[in-house]
Write a protein that holds these residues in place. Sequence first.
Motif, mmCIF file in Angstrom:
data_model
loop_
_atom_site.group_PDB
_atom_site.id
_atom_site.type_symbol
_atom_site.label_atom_id
_atom_site.label_comp_id
_atom_site.label_asym_id
_atom_site.label_seq_id
_atom_site.Cartn_x
_atom_site.Cartn_y
_atom_site.Cartn_z
ATOM 1 N N SER A 19 -11.443 -8.763 -24.355
ATOM 2 C CA SER A 19 -11.861 -10.145 -24.132
ATOM 3 C C SER A 19 -12.306 -10.307 -22.683
ATOM 4 O O SER A 19 -11.961 -9.487 -21.826
ATOM 5 C CB SER A 19 -10.696 -11.096 -24.436
ATOM 6 N N PRO A 20 -13.051 -11.358 -22.369
ATOM 7 C CA PRO A 20 -13.526 -11.560 -20.987
ATOM 8 C C PRO A 20 -12.380 -11.674 -19.988
ATOM 9 O O PRO A 20 -12.574 -11.428 -18.793
ATOM 10 C CB PRO A 20 -14.321 -12.868 -21.092
ATOM 11 N N GLU A 21 -11.190 -12.059 -20.457
ATOM 12 C CA GLU A 21 -10.060 -12.231 -19.542
ATOM 13 C C GLU A 21 -9.449 -10.910 -19.095
ATOM 14 O O GLU A 21 -8.675 -10.858 -18.140
ATOM 15 C CB GLU A 21 -8.969 -13.089 -20.205
ATOM 16 N N HIS A 22 -9.742 -9.821 -19.827
ATOM 17 C CA HIS A 22 -9.161 -8.518 -19.480
ATOM 18 C C HIS A 22 -9.774 -8.040 -18.175
ATOM 19 O O HIS A 22 -10.963 -8.231 -17.909
ATOM 20 C CB HIS A 22 -9.434 -7.506 -20.596
ATOM 21 N N GLU A 23 -8.941 -7.355 -17.355
ATOM 22 C CA GLU A 23 -9.421 -6.907 -16.048
ATOM 23 C C GLU A 23 -10.566 -5.907 -16.148
ATOM 24 O O GLU A 23 -11.313 -5.731 -15.197
ATOM 25 C CB GLU A 23 -8.281 -6.303 -15.227
ATOM 26 N N ILE A 24 -10.730 -5.261 -17.316
ATOM 27 C CA ILE A 24 -11.823 -4.294 -17.443
ATOM 28 C C ILE A 24 -13.168 -4.986 -17.423
ATOM 29 O O ILE A 24 -14.202 -4.370 -17.171
ATOM 30 C CB ILE A 24 -11.667 -3.455 -18.737
#
Length: 593
Positions: free
Chosen positions: A41-46
């Motif tokens: 998801s966009p919230e993941h640090e990747i």
Amino acid sequence: MLLQGRYRLIKRIGKGEFCKTFAAVDEGEFPPVACVVQEFSPEHEISNCFEEKAQQLKELGKHRQIPTLLTYFHQKQRFYLVQEFIAGTNLAQVVEEEGAFNETQIWQILADLLPVFQFISDRNIIHRDIKPQNIIRRTPPNSEGIGNLVIVDFSSAKIVTQIDWLTDEKTIGSPEYAAPEQTKGQAIFASDLYSLGVTCIYLLTQISPFDLFDIANNCWVWQDYLTNKNDIWRQDTKSFHLKKILEKLLQNTISQRFKSANEVMQAMGIQCKNESLELQNHLWHCSYTLTGHAAVLSSVNALAFYPQGKILASTNDDKNIKLWDLNKKKLIASLSGHRQAVKSVAFSPDGKILATASDDKTIKLWHISTLKEICTLLGHSHAVKSVAFSANGQILASGSWDKTIKLWNVNTGAEICTLTGHQLKVNSVAFSPQGEILASASYDRTIRLWQNNSEREFKNCPCYTLLGTLSGHAWAVLTVAFSPDGKILATGSDDNTIKLWEVNTGQLISTLLGHSWSVVALAFTADGETLISGSWDKTVKLWRVNTAEEIITLSGHTDSISAIAVNPVAQLIASGSRDKTIKLWQLVEQQGS
């Protein structure tokens, strides 16, 4: 769901706070190829610097024990990694199906995974979610005998090259297995090693790590929960060494913990010493390489020295047996008659007869003086992989992939008896120097000891009965060798280890660790003080028998070692390899020592 018009998601196999993992197929290939897709998801640090992180993971995927990153992309504000599918079972499932692991299996896990951990940390990456579920045992295992364990799921991985990632981060990973500093958002390279240690004690006990830690006393109590209370490793000095290694992996205080995978390997004694090749003021070196023409010498399968040491016999994939003059370093004869590859060769104690075993299911006996075939021994229903003469030269033992050992009357060529009991293929047989005990090694992970219980005539056999079964190797046992006094049996295995056993009691003396691939050949020196081992890792190693210490590693072959032999009258070792060569290693005194 179809991504990029080719990656079809089949089912979800994992879920984290910001990442989902799917089993998928690549329909862009014909036939469709299985793969694994991770959705972030966009919230993941990747999602920050996605391109750079994907490139790092692609670099990691070059290691054979890390899934290959096939491609990466973003679609509808989601980020995707497509990775190689690894066929196998994760260790959490393995322990549930097979029960708690033993000492040998834990040694094997450490030996197999520590080089991968070093590879990861050398690239400034911390996995941050090492646990049994993220370690997969390949099915089927690699034929080379190494790399059977694969580390998966790098969704929590952290790259520590950028300054902003050196600051505190969110707590990530699995609480049961995470190091104390990682739970505080301060993961370091040694955090993965801590998680590996927790994984090992879970596999040993099959109990949740939460229950293995005494909060009141702030210490691990895993030894109180060992499934096998009588496991020999609790008393064995080498196993006590393993306990110390696990304890250091599990230290809460970072300064008291192993700093790197290399440091752990050094403590285990599995890191090669590169300083020198000295051995008691002596130097082993390759004095000659027997190559021949391609038509003369193919992949070498077995070696044997003539009792007086002047001739070396070798067997090859070309169905022939070669005899080499060691003084002139030249081929003197080639014996033909087998219809498939010849896999074993042995001289009778008096040097008059040569025995050869082949994948064509036969054994042949040859006159050395005339170089003529004496007879062909028929009876095995599958490939014959090993032959050995008894001490008096009157009996020949053969081990076959038909799961049996047969004993033959050398004088008449008649079958004496068949020994049965192994559940899988028999790889190797060896008589004790006194001829009273026969050892056999099998794919069923056991070694059987058969005792000569009768002085009766051959017709009144069976003359050998089962004395005992030795168990302890985690994988197939490939080779066996007795010490000259007959008191020690050495066994080599697909689990990359060598074990030394006390013949009289069947007790394990020690486990030798150092090879990174299967150990396929063993031989003792004439004085019994040194053991020589050959491995698919392309090396020959020498070990001190009384201390179980590695003395030296002989390197030079460009492919797997397949055979070794020790000259009975000279300081000379022969090694055969899949690189189609035989190397002669000579012990010479150093100048100025």
